[in-house]
Design an enzyme around this catalytic site. Sequence first.
Site, short mmCIF file in Angstrom:
data_model
loop_
_atom_site.label_atom_id
_atom_site.label_comp_id
_atom_site.label_asym_id
_atom_site.label_seq_id
_atom_site.Cartn_x
_atom_site.Cartn_y
_atom_site.Cartn_z
N ASP A 95 -7.69 -3.52 14.29
CA ASP A 95 -6.40 -3.17 13.18
C ASP A 95 -4.97 -2.89 13.45
OD1 ASP A 95 -7.37 -1.17 10.35
OD2 ASP A 95 -5.41 -1.49 11.28
N ILE A 96 -3.97 -3.77 12.83
CA ILE A 96 -2.67 -4.15 13.65
C ILE A 96 -2.00 -2.80 13.70
CG2 ILE A 96 -2.21 -4.24 11.39
CD1 ILE A 96 -0.45 -6.98 12.35
N HIS A 152 -13.87 -4.81 3.95
CA HIS A 152 -13.21 -4.43 5.09
C HIS A 152 -14.21 -3.01 5.90
CE1 HIS A 152 -9.82 -3.44 3.55
NE2 HIS A 152 -9.92 -1.93 4.47
N ASN A 209 -12.85 2.01 2.34
CA ASN A 209 -12.24 2.11 1.13
C ASN A 209 -12.53 1.02 -0.08
OD1 ASN A 209 -11.51 4.41 2.83
ND2 ASN A 209 -9.73 3.01 3.31
N HIS A 244 -14.16 -0.44 8.12
CA HIS A 244 -13.71 0.07 9.83
C HIS A 244 -14.24 0.67 10.62
CE1 HIS A 244 -9.57 0.80 7.84
NE2 HIS A 244 -9.95 0.54 6.21
N GLU A 273 -5.88 -0.33 0.86
CA GLU A 273 -5.01 -1.00 0.86
C GLU A 273 -5.37 -2.70 0.45
OE1 GLU A 273 -1.86 -1.92 4.16
OE2 GLU A 273 -2.99 -0.26 4.34
N VAL A 274 -5.55 -3.60 1.29
CA VAL A 274 -6.31 -4.56 1.08
C VAL A 274 -7.52 -4.96 0.64
CG1 VAL A 274 -6.53 -6.88 2.83
CG2 VAL A 274 -5.25 -5.33 3.25
P1 AMP Z 1 -7.82 -0.12 3.78
O1 AMP Z 1 -6.65 1.27 3.48
O2 AMP Z 1 -9.26 0.62 3.71
O3 AMP Z 1 -7.60 -1.03 2.92
O4 AMP Z 1 -7.58 -0.21 5.02
C1 AMP Z 1 -6.24 -1.57 5.11
C2 AMP Z 1 -6.84 -1.94 7.15
O5 AMP Z 1 -5.87 -3.12 7.37
C3 AMP Z 1 -5.11 -0.60 7.21
O6 AMP Z 1 -6.08 0.53 8.22
C4 AMP Z 1 -4.04 -1.81 7.82
O7 AMP Z 1 -3.65 -1.14 8.93
C5 AMP Z 1 -5.09 -2.58 8.31
N1 AMP Z 1 -4.65 -4.36 7.89
C6 AMP Z 1 -3.35 -4.38 7.43
N2 AMP Z 1 -2.73 -5.64 7.60
C7 AMP Z 1 -3.37 -6.09 8.72
C8 AMP Z 1 -3.51 -6.81 9.35
N3 AMP Z 1 -2.45 -7.96 9.60
N4 AMP Z 1 -4.14 -7.51 10.41
C9 AMP Z 1 -5.19 -6.60 10.87
N5 AMP Z 1 -5.03 -5.14 10.66
C10 AMP Z 1 -4.30 -4.93 9.10
#
Ligand code: AMP
Length: 122
Positions: free
Chosen positions: A35-36, A106, A93, A108, A101-102
């Site tokens: 994770d970034i 995914h 999530n 975690h 967020e994405v």
């Molecule tokens: P979520 O809130 O469960 O959708 O988590 C999205 C996760 O993606 C967050 O922990 C971010 O830090 C992570 N994230 C977003 N962009 C990147 C990226 N380019 N590379 C790695 N992790 C990312």
Amino acid sequence: MAYSYDDENIFAKILRGEIPNDTVFETEHSLAFNDIRPQAPIHVLVIPRGKYVNYDDFAANASDEEILDYTRAIAKVCEMKGVEAEGFRMISNAGHNGVQEVPHLHVHILGGRNLGRMLTPA
Ligand code: AMP
């Protein structure tokens, strides 16, 4: 539930090679990367290569081969990171209330410290 998938989400771009990632492990159907913005000493994201919005979508619609590959990829990451001994947390999530967020599935994998209670009061 039929989910619509956004091809422009950041993990889709990672899968197409348009954005770099810090790969931990990869297979035919799955990719694991750091994770970034890590929230624990170990914070790995595991994603399927297929276009699934969240775990519900994946569990309902992915092929048996994809599900097996993804599940085993998660196990492999846990083994590689050695989180079994002291424990860890897996979070996936989904949607608005899950504060996703994405919009690409995914999981975690978090470890390396005591992660506290699962939820804090809103
Ligand atoms: P979520 O809130 O469960 O959708 O988590 C999205 C996760 O993606 C967050 O922990 C971010 O830090 C992570 N994230 C977003 N962009 C990147 C990226 N380019 N590379 C790695 N992790 C990312």
